[in-house]
Each structure stands twice: as structure tokens, then as C-alpha cells.
Design a protein around this motif. Structure first.
Motif, PDB file in Angstrom:
ATOM      1  N   SER A 157       0.796  -1.230   0.000  1.00 43.26           N
ATOM      2  CA  SER A 157       0.000   0.000   0.000  1.00 43.26           C
ATOM      3  C   SER A 157       0.829   1.281   0.000  1.00 43.26           C
ATOM      4  CB  SER A 157      -0.945   0.017   1.208  1.00 43.26           C
ATOM      5  OG  SER A 157      -1.882  -1.034   1.126  1.00 43.26           O
ATOM      6  N   GLU A 160       0.193   5.234  -1.917  1.00 40.67           N
ATOM      7  CA  GLU A 160      -1.223   5.587  -2.127  1.00 40.67           C
ATOM      8  C   GLU A 160      -1.451   7.045  -1.709  1.00 40.67           C
ATOM      9  OE1 GLU A 160      -3.535   4.096  -3.642  1.00 40.67           O
ATOM     10  OE2 GLU A 160      -2.731   2.074  -3.888  1.00 40.67           O
ATOM     11  N   HIS A 163      -4.765   9.043  -0.918  1.00 40.69           N
ATOM     12  CA  HIS A 163      -5.541   8.829   0.300  1.00 40.69           C
ATOM     13  C   HIS A 163      -4.911   9.479   1.529  1.00 40.69           C
ATOM     14  CE1 HIS A 163      -8.225   6.467  -2.045  1.00 40.69           C
ATOM     15  NE2 HIS A 163      -7.195   5.790  -2.528  1.00 40.69           N
ATOM     16  N   CYS A 176     -12.556   5.153  -1.537  1.00 43.38           N
ATOM     17  CA  CYS A 176     -12.056   4.227  -0.512  1.00 43.38           C
ATOM     18  C   CYS A 176     -13.013   4.112   0.671  1.00 43.38           C
ATOM     19  CB  CYS A 176     -10.673   4.673  -0.030  1.00 43.38           C
ATOM     20  SG  CYS A 176     -10.697   6.135   1.045  1.00 43.38           S
TER      21      CYS A 176
END
Length: 320
Positions: A157, A160, A163, A176
Motif C-alpha cells: 500500500s 497511495e 488517500h 475508498c
């Protein structure tokens, strides 16, 4: 030679590289997502076979293939954890399947990661050791290159960037499931979110009122209106720049990259956007982390993925 492919929901971009990292040829084929995407990998292999038949060489001379896919990847196993827009709803052993098809060593990573590696080694990163790519498209993606290697994190992850929470008013829901993500205020979708929000709350006059009202406004419309000194459009770009600048500030304090690269469709706003990001980033960043850091527009465009996929082969197949 090295093979590379960047698989997208509409097209697969294919490349063949010489051993000195120069691009020998490139082309694209349609992505056939019928029958749960079972044709995609065979179509790619057949296209490479056709190419090598044309140049009268044996594909077995290739040292490996790098494959970029639009979804989360376990980098150590080459297993993709689903890619709905390819028809791959479950986990898929992309590397293993392609190796069984072709007999060629394969390595797989997320498409944003390989784009970051491509830009780092062959594009705007100018081969700096530490580079972060931020892609501003329909969403916000990214990739982190540290000491010339991609960062994946404990479960894939890392990078990302879309986010990172920047809108603490939490006005818009992210795909998300959370609110306040950079993606909701800095992507093409985010720009539309902000245009509608400001039109509803702050601005009664704007040259794009009609397309805001009917829901057809897009990022390009907003950028063009800003260039015509439309107050609402300028406010949207100032907001976008502020959110991106603050996200980069947070990344700098943790990663301390030499170069931030801004890519994706929204980056076509060029210096109009870049100058505003710079103005937000510099005064809000831990000064030692910001010192000497560059913020640049991506250079490779749609070729970033095939260059990055080639680099994966160089780093993880040829060097091992």
C-alpha cells in the motif's frame, strides 16, 4: 532485449527495449476484457510473437518482461489482488501465468509504481535516487522510489498518495470509503467537486455556470476558465494547489525526495498549476526536507509505464 507492457482497461501498451535501455519499438493493442479477461495475457504474448516474427528474431533472446497492472500487487509473488476494469475479479498470478505462456521470466507491479520508476530513471526524475510521482487523473495515484528502488510497504500500500487526508472539512466521499482524501479535491473528479461546491456556496457569477449546473464540467474546462481570469476557476485551482502542496509537505518530512513529479491529465495545466503548488509547498515544509527539492511536470506521458516495466526487469531479473 527486454519486453514491457502496461495493461490498461482500454489498451495494453507494449514495448521492446535494447540491452542499453533504448526503446527499440512500441505499439498498443486493445484490451479484451471478455470472458473475465482470460484473453488479455495470451493476446499480449501473441502480439510480441508477431513482432518478433516480423523482425525475424527469436523471442527467446529476451531476458524478461515487466508487466504493469491497474490494481494492488503482492510484489514478492506477482499476484494481483483483483482488477475489476480488466474483468479480473479475484486474485490472479499474473507473473506465473505469463511465464507458463511464454517461457520468459516475468515481474509484475502496480501501474502507478512502474510509471514512477519510469519517470525516475528516464524522465523528469533525471535518474535521482529519491523520487515521488503524483498522478492527477480521474483519481490521484502515485509511486515512491527510494534509493532507486520502488517502495511497496508491508502489504503493497505504499505510494497511495491519493488517500492522504488533506480536506479536514471532509466535504466529499472518496471511493475508498473515507472523507477528506487528496483524491476528492485534487483529481479531475476533485476539481469538479470543488467547482460545484464553490458555485453553490460562494460564487454566483462564472463563465462556466451552465456546465457546472448541468454536471458536465471537467478539469479542462476549469483550467481554461482560470486562464481567462474566471474567479471561481482560479479559486478551484488555488484550492487544488494548496491541497497538493500540503500533501507534498507531509511526504517530504517522511521520505525527503529529491524530485516530486506531477503527472496525469490534470498536470497539463503546466506552470499555471506548478507555480501555485510551489507557492504552497515551500513555506509549509520543514526547511531541511524542502532544501534542494524540485517539483516538476512528468515528461514521459503514456510511455512512463513501459519504461518503468523495463526497469523492473533490469533491477530484479537481470541483476539477480
Amino acid at each position: 532485449m527486454i519486453l514491457s507492457v502496461d495493461i490498461g482497461g482500454t489498451t495494453c501498451k507494449l514495448g521492446v527495449f535494447n540491452n542499453d535501455n533504448t526503446l527499440k519499438d512500441k505499439w498498443q493493442i486493445a484490451t479484451n476484457i471478455l470472458d473475465e479477461g482470460k484473453h488479455i495475457l495470451p493476446d499480449i504474448y501473441q502480439s510480441f510473437l508477431n513482432y518478433f516474427d516480423e523482425i525475424e528474431e527469436d523471442i527467446s533472446v529476451c531476458s524478461g518482461i515487466g508487466i504493469g497492472v491497474p490494481g494492488p500487487v503482492d510484489f514478492n509473488t506477482g499476484i494481483l489482488n483483483g482488477a475489476i476494469n480488466l474483468g479480473w475479479s479475484d486474485k490472479k498470478s499474473v507473473a506465473e501465468e505469463f511465464e507458463k505462456l511464454s517461457g520468459i521470466s516475468a515481474i509484475v507491479d502496480n501501474d502507478a509504481n512502474i510509471a514512477a520508476l519510469g519517470e525516475q530513471a528516464h524522465g523528469a526524475g533525471n535518474n535521482a535516487d529519491d523520487v515521488v510521482l503524483v498522478t492527477l487523473g480521474t483519481g490521484v495515484g502515485g509511486g515512491v522510489v527510494s534509493e532507486r528502488k520502488l517502495m511497496h510497504g508491508s502489504n503493497g500500500s505504499a505510494g497511495e498518495i491519493g488517500h492522504i487526508k488533506v480536506d479536514h472539512n471532509e466535504r466529499f466521499l472518496c471511493n475508498c470509503g473515507l472523507r477528506g482524501c487528496l483524491e476528492t479535491v485534487a483529481s479531475a473528479t476533485g476539481m469538479k467537486n470543488l467547482a460545484v461546491y464553490h458555485y453553490t456556496h460562494h460564487f454566483e457569477e462564472t463563465i462556466i455556470s451552465d456546465i457546472i449546473s448541468d454536471g458536465t464540467v471537467n478539469a479542462k474546462d476549469i483550467v481554461e476558465a482560470a486562464k481567462e481570469n474566471d474567479a471561481l476557476a482560479i479559486r478551484v485551482l488555488e484550492d487544488v494547489s494548496q491541497y497538493i502542496g500540503h500533501a507534498l509537505s507531509s511526504i517530504s518530512a517522511v521520505i525527503n525526495p529529491k524530485v516530486f513529479i506531477i503527472g496525469g491529465g490534470v498536470s497539463q495545466a503546466g506552470d499555471f498549476l506548478l507555480n501555485r503548488i510551489e507557492a504552497e509547498y515551500r513555506p509549509n515544509t520543514f526547511s531541511p526536507a524542502a532544501e534542494g527539492t524540485l517539483i516538476k511536470i512528468a515528461e514521459l506521458g503514456n510511455d512512463a509505464g513501459i519504461y518503468g516495466a523495463m526497469e523492473l526487469v533490469k533491477q530484479y531479473i537481470e541483476e539477480n
